[in-house]
Scaffold this motif. Sequence first.
Motif, PDB file in Angstrom:
ATOM      1  N   UNK A   1      18.355  54.957 -13.551  1.00  0.00           N
ATOM      2  CA  UNK A   1      19.562  54.722 -14.347  1.00  0.00           C
ATOM      3  C   UNK A   1      19.373  53.573 -15.324  1.00  0.00           C
ATOM      4  N   UNK A   2      18.403  52.714 -15.052  1.00  0.00           N
ATOM      5  CA  UNK A   2      18.115  51.623 -15.999  1.00  0.00           C
ATOM      6  C   UNK A   2      17.221  52.112 -17.143  1.00  0.00           C
ATOM      7  N   UNK A   3      16.430  53.140 -16.845  1.00  0.00           N
ATOM      8  CA  UNK A   3      15.485  53.629 -17.838  1.00  0.00           C
ATOM      9  C   UNK A   3      16.171  54.419 -18.944  1.00  0.00           C
ATOM     10  N   UNK A   4      17.182  55.188 -18.566  1.00  0.00           N
ATOM     11  CA  UNK A   4      17.868  56.043 -19.542  1.00  0.00           C
ATOM     12  C   UNK A   4      18.842  55.255 -20.394  1.00  0.00           C
ATOM     13  N   UNK A   5      18.989  55.700 -21.646  1.00  0.00           N
ATOM     14  CA  UNK A   5      19.944  55.071 -22.545  1.00  0.00           C
ATOM     15  C   UNK A   5      21.342  55.559 -22.207  1.00  0.00           C
ATOM     16  N   UNK A   6      22.249  54.621 -22.090  1.00  0.00           N
ATOM     17  CA  UNK A   6      23.616  54.990 -21.760  1.00  0.00           C
ATOM     18  C   UNK A   6      24.323  55.470 -23.027  1.00  0.00           C
TER      19      UNK A   6
ATOM     20  N   UNK B   1       3.332  59.844 -29.906  1.00  0.00           N
ATOM     21  CA  UNK B   1       3.558  59.645 -31.339  1.00  0.00           C
ATOM     22  C   UNK B   1       4.667  58.612 -31.467  1.00  0.00           C
ATOM     23  N   UNK B   2       4.365  57.503 -32.132  1.00  0.00           N
ATOM     24  CA  UNK B   2       5.331  56.408 -32.219  1.00  0.00           C
ATOM     25  C   UNK B   2       5.747  56.188 -33.656  1.00  0.00           C
ATOM     26  N   UNK B   3       7.037  56.104 -33.886  1.00  0.00           N
ATOM     27  CA  UNK B   3       7.542  55.633 -35.169  1.00  0.00           C
ATOM     28  C   UNK B   3       8.259  54.323 -34.893  1.00  0.00           C
ATOM     29  N   UNK B   4       8.906  53.769 -35.873  1.00  0.00           N
ATOM     30  CA  UNK B   4       9.424  52.406 -35.713  1.00  0.00           C
ATOM     31  C   UNK B   4      10.261  52.225 -34.452  1.00  0.00           C
ATOM     32  N   UNK B   5      11.318  53.046 -34.295  1.00  0.00           N
ATOM     33  CA  UNK B   5      12.152  52.856 -33.122  1.00  0.00           C
ATOM     34  C   UNK B   5      12.354  54.160 -32.362  1.00  0.00           C
ATOM     35  N   UNK B   6      11.409  55.067 -32.517  1.00  0.00           N
ATOM     36  CA  UNK B   6      11.476  56.311 -31.771  1.00  0.00           C
ATOM     37  C   UNK B   6      10.066  56.762 -31.415  1.00  0.00           C
TER      38      UNK B   6
ATOM     39  N   UNK C   1      14.182  52.901 -29.244  1.00  0.00           N
ATOM     40  CA  UNK C   1      14.033  51.456 -29.109  1.00  0.00           C
ATOM     41  C   UNK C   1      15.363  50.774 -29.415  1.00  0.00           C
ATOM     42  N   UNK C   2      15.937  50.089 -28.420  1.00  0.00           N
ATOM     43  CA  UNK C   2      17.192  49.362 -28.615  1.00  0.00           C
ATOM     44  C   UNK C   2      17.082  47.995 -27.977  1.00  0.00           C
ATOM     45  N   UNK C   3      17.558  46.977 -28.711  1.00  0.00           N
ATOM     46  CA  UNK C   3      17.625  45.624 -28.142  1.00  0.00           C
ATOM     47  C   UNK C   3      16.310  45.187 -27.506  1.00  0.00           C
TER      48      UNK C   3
END
Lengths: 161, 310
Positions: B204-209, B253-258, B282-284
């Motif tokens: 539950x910590x891994x997933x984005x709420x 495959x990595x982009x800036x925040x995804x 990618x958040x916070x």
Amino acid sequence: MSSSSSSSSSPPCPKKMITLKSSDGETFEIEEIAALQSKTLENMIDENCASTPIPLPNVKGKILAKVVEFCTKHAEAGADAETLRAWDAEFVGVEHAIVFDYILAANFLEIPTLLDLACESVAEMIKGKTPDEIRKFFNINNAFSPEEEEDVRRQNQWAFE
Amino acid sequence: MEIQPSFATDYLASGPRLVAAAVATALCLLLAFAFLLLSVVSSKSKKPPSSSSPSAKQPASLKACDCPCTCGSSVLDSDSDSAPMAVGKTYANGGGVVEAAAAAERQSGASMMEQLVPEITTHALSYLDYPSLCRLSMTNSLMRKAANDDNAWKALYHKDFTLEQDSVTPVNGWKAYYAATRAIVNINSDFFNIIRERSLQSMSRLWLNADYVKCVHASGELFSGYNAVIQSWQLAFNWDQGVDFQVRDVRVRVLTDMAWVTMKTFVDMDTGPFNVTNVFEFHNGQWYMVHHHSSVMLIDGDVDQQNIHG
């Protein structure tokens, strides 16, 4: 033995030797087969420049002796991979300043096997050391200012988490 | 009056040059002394009658004779920094010279590492792993430039991750791309460790709420929205015995925040293998999972049937 083509009475395949001259004037003999491991020397042999001693102004006598030893060993027929690897490990188990000399010589003479061996050896010396230990081992001056140092540390932090 | 202070600062600023000059002067003095000694000794040894052997004695004096300036000048042309080294190495005889040579060699050992022709440095660096390469870049600014070389990190990326993305040009360079890829690989492994441990709290910590996150389990069921997704994992953890599985062919495959990751999971002879896709955002300052999709992998025999259908 009827005479057909040969004018000289020398044995069929004499070992052809090449003479190399180091920067400090020492001369070394090396079999042509062994010398072919060096692309630089191979080119010279092909162009028939190898009859006189070949001057190598970039290589010192001490190092050239070892390079000749390396090429001769690697040109030996029937050497199995295991013993050769062990021999190689011993060959580069010397002071790092000498390994650097091997790198420069192998680069100049274009001997890929020696270059790979020496570069790998240097890489092994670097692995596992902290930046400070690397500096001390290779006697590198620390040219970072305190801010730069902090910057660099932060940028590389991801590798140590 | 004004000349003296500036001279002093120049003097102080050229420290290494000063040392080199001092060493050279000392060597010349020592050489002169040695030469004097040798000439005295050889003149004394020539007294016993030896008609043929003077030639044997000659090399000793010849060496002292032809060394000083001729050798120094010929080796010096390419690399001025190695001046003390060149002068020091030509003398076999002479005691105090050995120390000076050793000191010069230590100094040149540093410049040697930094003065390796760029292509050799890249070649040597190609044998390093990423922590060593990073540590090397932290030693000084010259090494930093060498160890941050884009091509070196591109090669390392292809070695450690995948040969794919060869035509890609990462916006922030290959080192940053490598770092981001490594971060995603780590968090992806964390995801599978959480499944192995069956820790609902960690999941539950891994997933984005968020309401747009989705999860498609291997059963084929789709769950949408954070709460539903976490509930589905709760069910899965309660249901499953806790199998062990292997994860292979991880491609990132990595982009800036995804970032998205594809992989294959292998369980045992009866279950799987599965094709899996994970998507992260990618958040916070942290990566969160936003999508997971697992489906049964098609094995060779079934391929023909699939072609007919689709």
